[in-house]
Structures are given as structure tokens and as C-alpha cells.
Design an enzyme around this catalytic site. Structure first.
Site, PDB file in Angstrom:
ATOM      1  N   TYR A 128       0.864  -1.191   0.000  1.00 38.26           N
ATOM      2  CA  TYR A 128       0.000   0.000   0.000  1.00 38.26           C
ATOM      3  C   TYR A 128       0.894   1.231   0.000  1.00 38.26           C
ATOM      4  CZ  TYR A 128      -3.329   3.497   1.834  1.00 38.26           C
ATOM      5  OH  TYR A 128      -4.111   4.617   2.032  1.00 38.26           O
ATOM      6  N   LYS A 146       5.378   9.276   8.431  1.00 35.26           N
ATOM      7  CA  LYS A 146       5.257   8.740   9.785  1.00 35.26           C
ATOM      8  C   LYS A 146       6.325   9.268  10.754  1.00 35.26           C
ATOM      9  CE  LYS A 146       2.862   4.687   7.980  1.00 35.26           C
ATOM     10  NZ  LYS A 146       1.490   4.698   8.516  1.00 35.26           N
ATOM     11  N   ASP A 192       9.272   2.737  -1.080  1.00 34.80           N
ATOM     12  CA  ASP A 192       8.283   3.344  -0.186  1.00 34.80           C
ATOM     13  C   ASP A 192       8.715   3.038   1.249  1.00 34.80           C
ATOM     14  OD1 ASP A 192       4.646   3.302   0.152  1.00 34.80           O
ATOM     15  OD2 ASP A 192       6.240   4.019   1.473  1.00 34.80           O
TER      16      ASP A 192
HETATM   17  P1  KE4 Z   1      -0.594   8.312   4.646  1.00 38.28           P
HETATM   18  O1  KE4 Z   1      -1.206   8.972   3.442  1.00 38.28           O
HETATM   19  O2  KE4 Z   1      -1.623   7.468   5.428  1.00 38.28           O
HETATM   20  O3  KE4 Z   1       0.186   9.266   5.526  1.00 38.28           O
HETATM   21  O4  KE4 Z   1       0.524   7.270   4.127  1.00 38.28           O
HETATM   22  C1  KE4 Z   1       0.163   6.302   3.176  1.00 38.28           C
HETATM   23  C2  KE4 Z   1       1.150   5.145   3.255  1.00 38.28           C
HETATM   24  C3  KE4 Z   1       2.121   5.032   2.269  1.00 38.28           C
HETATM   25  N1  KE4 Z   1       3.033   4.036   2.292  1.00 38.28           N
HETATM   26  C4  KE4 Z   1       3.019   3.115   3.285  1.00 38.28           C
HETATM   27  C5  KE4 Z   1       4.040   2.010   3.279  1.00 38.28           C
HETATM   28  C6  KE4 Z   1       2.047   3.181   4.320  1.00 38.28           C
HETATM   29  O5  KE4 Z   1       2.047   2.233   5.297  1.00 38.28           O
HETATM   30  C7  KE4 Z   1       1.096   4.209   4.311  1.00 38.28           C
HETATM   31  C8  KE4 Z   1       0.002   4.318   5.356  1.00 38.28           C
HETATM   32  N2  KE4 Z   1      -0.067   3.249   6.299  1.00 38.28           N
HETATM   33  C9  KE4 Z   1      -1.343   3.014   6.909  1.00 38.28           C
HETATM   34  C10 KE4 Z   1      -1.205   1.790   7.817  1.00 38.28           C
HETATM   35  N3  KE4 Z   1      -1.301   0.584   7.106  1.00 38.28           N
HETATM   36  C11 KE4 Z   1      -1.839   4.203   7.659  1.00 38.28           C
HETATM   37  C12 KE4 Z   1      -3.066   3.940   8.519  1.00 38.28           C
HETATM   38  C13 KE4 Z   1      -4.326   4.420   7.865  1.00 38.28           C
HETATM   39  O6  KE4 Z   1      -4.507   4.232   6.635  1.00 38.28           O
HETATM   40  O7  KE4 Z   1      -5.171   4.969   8.625  1.00 38.28           O
END
Ligand code: KE4
Length: 427
Positions: free
Chosen positions: A143, A266, A238
Site C-alpha cells: 500500500y 510517519k 516506499d
Molecule cells: P498516509 O497517506 O496514510 O500518511 O501514508 C500512506 C502510506 C504510504 N506508504 C506506506 C508504506 C504506508 O504504510 C502508508 C500508510 N499506512 C497506513 C497503515 N497501514 C496508515 C493507517 C491508515 O490508513 O489509517
């Protein structure tokens, strides 16, 4: 009269879709009522009913120092008192850019944004703009945020292009996105031999954390690097989740892989909205205002978020920080595995730096298919039983977990004692 989680959830659902501002928070995967939190401190946080929990989600990774670290709170208050946003350059943005480029040798230049999604979306557009190509490769189970081009599920055959994994994403938007199997070297080689000259970029989580934790095989990442170089495609790592989570040198340092672009998030925001993308100078200089690839953001490089990020990045450079964090995370995963074995529960776990995976299967999965073979019902029972014990794991069998520097032997021991009680009841 104390308001309850249930009451807040019922009311929130009237005004917020699903009662949450991000789907995974809704407990849809595990069932039950989401916990509404009101206060965190160190390794723990408290819900609106006053119940405390040991936190193994840490806001999905950012809180590597734990909740409300006093130094982070101090610098945030100080920055906010001098202005919450200027919409103009600040010295602090230069400071964090220099620091990120110093900590990650593959970063020659970096641009700050407000979320991992924005970083991923921008990196894909930049790779397409730089190469003049449209096709991108991603991997099933990974993701990279909710950018349209990346909301794709695997097509029927190995070389067919992806189908939208969300409503509202036009088929044309994802027709250039190819979804391959994570850790499948043969599939990557076949795809590049067919389409190599058309591929703008490969985007991959170097340690996958969105299908639960799945480690990349070293040969898989090495092959991606070799083939991207050979065909003039860009390798995008990523590291939104792994960045400064698995180690100070990130996953690219652990694996010895130099990407063309990296996306971060993060940890670098210390719990405030901040992410970044960066890499090769010749690629980054294609970005506006220098080059033809447009990218922008009102709150990009926000001074309050930058202050939290700078303090967090300062603290994690303390000598031995990651040795201690990794050891504490390993104590958790090894301990859970031993109490599961003692109670004859089919369970495995693994840790990479300060992130971990727990699986209701006999060994850690090495592919998306193997992840899907885990016993999801057993996880859901375990999740709720541990929640009752005051232990908060990610509310999904397909998420990684996180330990912070605030977790001590006390929290880990308490977690293992609770797990022993839960496993003995044959989760
Ligand atoms: P954000 O747009 O949520 O800040 O980041 C997206 C993203 C991109 N790349 C990786 C590897 C990620 O894990 C994420 C976001 N992770 C999720 C948890 N699986 C955030 C939690 C959520 O979606 O509320």
C-alpha cells in the site's frame, strides 16, 4: 456521567463516514466498537472511559518515541507560539532537508509534503515526468497511499494491467499500472523482458507492512535495482513505514539498495502531518519551479510539524537507540511465540527493528498468498481478548505492529502474561 466508546461511535457515524477519518480505525476487520482515545503518555494511552492500554500501533508508526514525549511537546508548543504556518520558506525546512539528506545517502534532494499518499503520488508523477513513460509496477499487498494510480488490484494474468481496487477510480487511470507478486523474481524478470522500455518506475515497500509484515527477499530487491538500471526505469522505495523505523539507515541501508527515489512519512513527522519524497538530483530537479513536473502544498514543510520531526529525528540518533528498540521488539515477538508454543497455538512472529508482525500460522509469511493463509478468525479472537487485557494491537490481521522507545520490560512482560492467559484459553 462518563461518555462511552459506544456512544461516541454511534454519534460519530452520524457525521463522519463509518465514524472514522481513516477506514482501518473502524474495527471493520476485527468487529466490535472502536476505542476512542483521549490521552496518551509514553507506551500507553487511555480511552474516553478511562481504561488504559499498552499501545502497539503508535498511530501506525509515527510515535517511535511514544505518546507525548516531553521534548517533542516542548518544541511543538514553542514552534506554535511563533506562528503555525507561513506559506513561505523557513530555516527549519532547510534544516530537516539537510538532515534527511545526511541520514540517507540516496537523498540528494528532498521535498516535504503532508502525507505518505502525497509523497507517493508525487513520486509517481515525477518518475513519469522524468522518464517520459507511463507504465508503473506495484506489488499485490503493498500500500502506497490512496492515489488513484495505486488503488489497483492484480489483473487476471501475470502480464495484464491492474483493475481499480476502489470505486471512483476510472479504469483508464490504472491501465498503466501493473500489479505483480511480492518477492516473485521470475514475474519481475518476465515483465521487464516484455515491457522494460515502457516502465517509468517500480514502487515497492522494502519491508512490506500493509499485508502484515512481510520481508522482501534480498534477491527480490536486488533484481528490481538491476532491472530498473538496465531499462532506465526508476526504483522508488516506499519507506513511509520503514523509514527510521527499522533502523537509522532505513530499509535501504539494511538491504544495501540505493533507490532512485524514496518516499518517507510517519516517523519523520513525529506524530504531526509530514512526509517527504526525494532522491537523485537530476530527477528531483524536474520538479516545479525548476522543471515541468508540477507538485505543491499549502502546508508542505509546516513549521510545527517540522519541529516535531526534527526533535524526533534528533532523538533517534542517540547512540544505541535502535539496538535497544530492536531488542525490546524482539523480546515481544520471541515472547509471544514461546507462550503460543507452550499453549500449542499455531502462531509465529517476527521483528524488523521497531516494527513487527504476528501471524496465526506456523511460520512468518513470505508472500501475499501465504499471508492470506493465516487464521484470520484466530487473530480477531486474540485481538479482542488482548484488548480486554488492556493491550492494543492493530485492529486488523493485515497490519504491522510497532514498539516505541517508551516501551520497557514492564510493558512487554505485562503483554506476555496477558497473552499466556489468552492463549491458554485456546484463542
Ligand atoms: P498516509 O497517506 O496514510 O500518511 O501514508 C500512506 C502510506 C504510504 N506508504 C506506506 C508504506 C504506508 O504504510 C502508508 C500508510 N499506512 C497506513 C497503515 N497501514 C496508515 C493507517 C491508515 O490508513 O489509517
Amino acid at each position: 456521567m462518563t461518555i462511552t466508546n459506544q456512544q461516541l461511535f454511534e454519534r460519530s457515524r452520524q457525521y463522519i463516514p463509518g465514524g472514522v477519518n481513516s477506514p482501518v480505525r473502524a474495527f471493520k476487520s476485527v468487529g466490535g466498537t472502536p476505542v476512542f482515545f483521549q490521552h496518551g503518555q509514553g507506551a500507553c494511552f487511555w480511552d474516553v472511559e478511562g481504561k488504559s492500554y499498552i499501545d502497539y500501533v503508535g498511530s501506525w508508526g509515527p510515535l517511535i518515541l511514544g505518546h507525548a514525549h516531553p521534548d517533542v511537546v516542548r518544541v511543538v508548543q514553542d514552534a506554535a507560539s511563533r506562528g503555525t504556518s507561513f506559506g513561505a520558506p523557513t530555516a527549519a525546512e532547510l534544516e530537516i532537508a539537510e538532515l534527511l539528506c545526511r541520514l540517507l545517502p540516496s537523498l540528494e534532494m528532498v521535498r516535504l509534503v503532508s502525507s505518505g499518499t502525497e509523497a507517493g503520488m508525487s513520486a509517481i508523477r515525477l518518475a513519469r515526468g522524468y522518464t517520459g513513460r507511463n507504465r508503473i509496477i506495484k506489488f499485490e499487498g503493498c500500500y502506497h497511499g490512496h492515489d488513484d494510480a495505486l488503488l489497483v488490484k492484480a489483473g487476471s494474468g501475470a502480464l495484464t494491467f491492474g483493475h481499480p481496487s476502489s470505486a471512483g477510480v476510472p479504469a483508464e487511470t490504472v491501465e498503466h499500472t501493473l500489479v505483480l507478486d511480492y518477492n516473485d523474481v521470475t514475474g519481475v524478470e518476465a515483465t521487464f523482458s516484455n515491457l522494460g522500455s515502457e516502465i517509468a518506475a517500480v514502487i515497492v515497500e522494502p519491508v512490506a507492512g500493509n499485508m502484515n509484515l512481510v520481508r522482501a527477499a534480498p534477491r527480490f530487491l536486488e533484481t528490481l535495482r538491476t532491472l530498473c538500471t538496465k531499462h532506465g526505469s526508476l526504483l522508488i522505495l516506499d519507506e513511509v513505514m520503514t523509514g527510521f523505523r527499522v533502523g537509522l539507515e532505513c530499509a535501504q541501508g539494511l538491504y544495501g539498495i540505493t533507490p532512485d527515489l524514496t518516499i518517507l512519512g510517519k516517523v519523520i513527522g513525529g506524530g504531526l502531518p509530514m512526509a517527504a519524497f526525494g532522491g537523485r538530483r537530476d530527477v528531483m530537479e524536474c520538479l516545479a519551479p525548476l522543471g515541468p513536473v508540477y507538485q505543491a502544498g499549502t502546508l508542505s514543510g509546516n513549521p510545527v510539524a517540522v519541529a516535531a520531526g526534527l526533535e524526533t529525528l534528533r532523538q533517534i540518533q542517540t547512540p544505541g537507540f535502535f539496538d535497544k528498540l530492536s531488542a525490546m521488539t524482539r523480546k515481544l515477538t520471541d515472547g509471544l511465540t514461546s507462550v503460543a508454543t507452550k499453549n500449542e497455538v499455531a502462531f509465529s512472529a517476527q521483528a524488523v527493528g521497531g516494527m513487527f508482525g504476528i501471524y496465526f500460522r506456523k511460520s512468518p509469511p513470505e508472500s501475499f498468498t501465504e499471508v492470506m493463509e493465516s487464521d484470520r478468525d484466530a487473530f480477531n479472537c486474540f485481538f479482542h481478548a488482548m484488548l480486554k487485557e488492556g493491550i492494543y494491537f492493530a485492529p486488523s490481521a493485515f497490519e504491522a505492529g510497532f514498539v516505541s522507545a517508551a516501551h520497557s520490560d514492564m510493558e512487554i512482560d505485562k503483554t506476555l502474561e496477558a497473552a499466556d492467559r489468552v492463549f491458554s484459553r485456546k484463542v
